[in-house]
Design a protein around this motif. Structure first.
Motif, PDB file in Angstrom:
ATOM      1  N   SER A 108       0.795  -1.104   0.165  1.00  0.00           N
ATOM      2  CA  SER A 108      -0.021   0.030  -0.164  1.00  0.00           C
ATOM      3  C   SER A 108       0.832   1.278   0.024  1.00  0.00           C
ATOM      4  N   THR A 109       2.132   1.242   0.413  1.00  0.00           N
ATOM      5  CA  THR A 109       2.986   2.386   0.815  1.00  0.00           C
ATOM      6  C   THR A 109       3.541   2.456  -0.692  1.00  0.00           C
ATOM      7  N   ILE A 110       3.936   1.569  -1.303  1.00  0.00           N
ATOM      8  CA  ILE A 110       4.307   1.577  -2.731  1.00  0.00           C
ATOM      9  C   ILE A 110       3.069   2.616  -3.622  1.00  0.00           C
ATOM     10  N   LEU A 111       1.931   2.092  -3.595  1.00  0.00           N
ATOM     11  CA  LEU A 111       0.847   2.800  -4.265  1.00  0.00           C
ATOM     12  C   LEU A 111       0.720   4.191  -3.928  1.00  0.00           C
ATOM     13  N   GLY A 112       0.567   4.251  -2.443  1.00  0.00           N
ATOM     14  CA  GLY A 112       0.549   5.829  -1.977  1.00  0.00           C
ATOM     15  C   GLY A 112       1.541   6.688  -2.362  1.00  0.00           C
ATOM     16  N   TRP A 113       2.762   6.105  -2.323  1.00  0.00           N
ATOM     17  CA  TRP A 113       4.176   6.916  -2.782  1.00  0.00           C
ATOM     18  C   TRP A 113       4.155   7.345  -4.242  1.00  0.00           C
ATOM     19  N   GLU A 114       3.468   6.465  -5.117  1.00  0.00           N
ATOM     20  CA  GLU A 114       3.462   6.475  -6.489  1.00  0.00           C
ATOM     21  C   GLU A 114       2.758   8.111  -6.789  1.00  0.00           C
ATOM     22  N   TYR A 115       1.684   7.965  -5.983  1.00  0.00           N
ATOM     23  CA  TYR A 115       0.932   9.474  -6.138  1.00  0.00           C
ATOM     24  C   TYR A 115       1.672  10.781  -5.790  1.00  0.00           C
ATOM     25  N   HIS A 116       2.353  10.556  -4.710  1.00  0.00           N
ATOM     26  CA  HIS A 116       3.145  11.743  -4.253  1.00  0.00           C
ATOM     27  C   HIS A 116       3.973  11.770  -5.419  1.00  0.00           C
ATOM     28  N   GLY A 117       4.845  10.872  -5.720  1.00  0.00           N
ATOM     29  CA  GLY A 117       5.760  11.046  -6.885  1.00  0.00           C
ATOM     30  C   GLY A 117       5.350  11.541  -8.179  1.00  0.00           C
ATOM     31  N   GLU A 118       4.167  10.992  -8.670  1.00  0.00           N
ATOM     32  CA  GLU A 118       3.695  11.427  -9.833  1.00  0.00           C
ATOM     33  C   GLU A 118       3.405  12.718  -9.915  1.00  0.00           C
ATOM     34  N   LYS A 119       2.715  13.401  -8.636  1.00  0.00           N
ATOM     35  CA  LYS A 119       2.325  14.825  -8.563  1.00  0.00           C
ATOM     36  C   LYS A 119       3.696  15.697  -8.683  1.00  0.00           C
ATOM     37  N   ALA A 120       4.842  15.241  -7.974  1.00  0.00           N
ATOM     38  CA  ALA A 120       5.913  15.995  -8.094  1.00  0.00           C
ATOM     39  C   ALA A 120       6.659  15.795  -9.474  1.00  0.00           C
ATOM     40  N   PHE A 121       6.483  14.892 -10.095  1.00  0.00           N
ATOM     41  CA  PHE A 121       6.901  14.728 -11.641  1.00  0.00           C
ATOM     42  C   PHE A 121       6.125  15.464 -12.415  1.00  0.00           C
ATOM     43  N   GLU A 122       4.721  15.771 -12.323  1.00  0.00           N
ATOM     44  CA  GLU A 122       3.995  16.370 -12.785  1.00  0.00           C
ATOM     45  C   GLU A 122       4.303  18.025 -12.886  1.00  0.00           C
TER      46      GLU A 122
END
Length: 469
Positions: free
Chosen positions: A380-394
């Motif tokens: 679940s941490t992998i999934l949640g952090w994907e969102y954090h990283g994706e927003k930063a990448f965006e």
């Protein structure tokens, strides 16, 4: 590989030295004082609000998800291996006293988590897809008076957030899953890595809606089961609990002795070692001061930034004061800290230490429970952090159009994490944490006056709500 591991270890020791510890805990102390300790005084009110029916609705204000959903999505990214493996690693490396330093850092981390989330909501934007976009990078860009400094800090934070998403949010989690599953069920790490990658890709491609659906089910259920199991272990070893507390507060935290009784040199070196690992693992676990939770908080539906910040602030309480404490006390009271694993002939470390502690009361079932807990929490941490990283990448790209490329690469990196050595992966994560935290902490220090002003103004609303009920 050994040479790379040594280099990474040296960099890790440098970035998590005295300067970083002072900056991290010092920022929390300053914010706590400037806010008149309102973050501590209002913690019971914040917990009550978090658990209320109203927090599960989107009736009050604007946003993409409910206040409770914003918190649980952030918790999906924070309640993970740091609570199980991270606590064990800290207690092996820094002694049982590291747990005491985790508590200290968490107390002041409440104010750091509150501040970064409040600012993120206050300065959030609506992107071209009509979704809320926020986080420390937007705060830095919009709130700091020196626009050049704000732009540079915002860019650096977003860059480090992307790097951290591959470390703390991906490689470390994959490593913990593969190690635990291999030791308990005998499945090869490469097989586990492949399964993690495929499952992550299937869910991540669906975006935040799919991620939140999976996380909102997995995290609360596993957290409750883990806490219940941990309490049973502590009660089973209740006669050893006084000795466990003695280790935490006296023998390890504030004396010259390290794990195994070897002299550490002097009291300052011993305390610094416990503090370094305690604060580092505490930060890894609850992410207070890193700014990651603020990215999720910005999506919450709320009528006031301070209100939602209080709700998100409780994440540090649930994560460290509750879940990490359960792990730490289970280990401290079990008597396995510093003992040799008969199967390997080496000292218990990482997930093996937590499994051994739970097994003292629950037997094989304890091992299975911890392993399943690690797998589900970490995934679940992998999934949640994907969102954090994706927003930063965006933010770095200036558009959401390249997000799918990020999602695919992110999923593939989980395999790399699952098949690398524990020390290298943990040290890499520690470095990424520090690099991400620095611009965020600088931003909060510069805006501490604004934070204090908003908190004190909203206090009137809290008092009115208390009086009305």
């Amino acid at each position: 590989m050994l040479k790379i591991s040594n280099i990474v270890s040296q960099i890790d020791s440098f970035v998590w030295g005295p300067v970083m510890l002072v900056l991290l805990v010092g920022t929390g102390i300053l914010l706590t004082i400037r806010c008149n300790f309102l973050t501590w005084r209002n913690l019971p009110w914040a917990i009550k609000k978090t658990l209320s029916k109203e927090s599960r609705t989107k009736n009050r204000g604007e946003g993409d998800v409910s206040p409770f959903s914003a918190l649980t999505t952030a918790l999906a990214a924070t309640i993970g291996t740091g609570n199980i493996v991270g606590v064990a690693t800290a207690m092996v490396s820094g002694g049982a006293g590291a747990l005491a330093w985790m508590w200290i850092s968490a107390c002041f981390g409440l104010s750091s988590k509150f501040s970064e989330c409040m600012l993120a909501i206050k300065y959030r934007e609506v992107n071209e897809k009509g979704e809320m976009s926020g986080g420390p990078m937007y705060t830095m860009k919009k709130a700091l008076k020196n626009k050049k400094l704000g732009a540079v800090l915002g860019w650096l934070f977003a860059l480090f957030a992307v790097i951290a998403s591959f470390g703390i949010g991906n490689m470390t989690q994959g490593n913990s899953i593969s190690t635990a599953v291999h030791e308990t069920f005998g499945v090869s790490v490469s097989t586990v890595g492949a399964v993690i990658t495929i499952l992550a890709l299937l869910i991540i491609i669906g975006g935040i809606k799919t991620i939140s659906k999976v996380s909102s089910v997995v995290v609360p259920v596993m957290a409750i089961f883990y806490v219940i199991a941990g309490v049973i272990v502590i009660l089973g070893n209740i006669s050893n609990l006084p000795a466990g507390f003695s280790m935490i507060f006296h023998k390890m935290a504030f004396s010259v002795k390290a794990v195994g009784g070897a002299l550490c040199g002097n009291i300052v070196a011993s305390m610094m070692n416990a503090a370094r690992y305690g604060v580092a693992r505490g930060c890894f676990s609850n992410e207070a001061g890193m700014g990651s939770a603020a990215i999720t908080a910005a999506a919450a539906t709320t009528d006031h930034p301070v209100r939602q910040a209080y709700i998100n602030m409780t994440g540090t309480f649930w994560d460290t004061i509750v879940v990490c404490t359960i792990t730490g006390l289970a280990i401290a009271s079990s008597g396995v800290l510093g003992q040799i694993d008969p199967a390997t002939g080496e000292m218990y470390i990482g997930s093996a230490l937590t499994i051994a502690a739970f097994s003292t009361v629950l037997g094989k079932v304890g091992g299975y429970l911890v392993t399943i807990g690690i797998a589900l929490f970490a995934f679940s941490t992998i999934l949640g952090w994907e969102y954090h990283g994706e927003k930063a990448f965006e933010y770095l790209m200036g558009t959401h159009k390249f997000n799918m490329i990020y999602r695919i690469i992110f999923s593939l990196v989980a395999y790399v994490g699952a098949t690398q050595t524990l020390e290298l992966v943990w040290n890499f994560s520690d470095i990424a944490n520090a690099l991400m935290a620095i611009p965020n902490l600088i931003c909060m220090l510069l805006l501490s006056g604004e934070i204090a002003k908003d908190v004190k103004e909203f206090q009137k609303t809290i008092e009115e709500e208390k009086a009305g009920k």
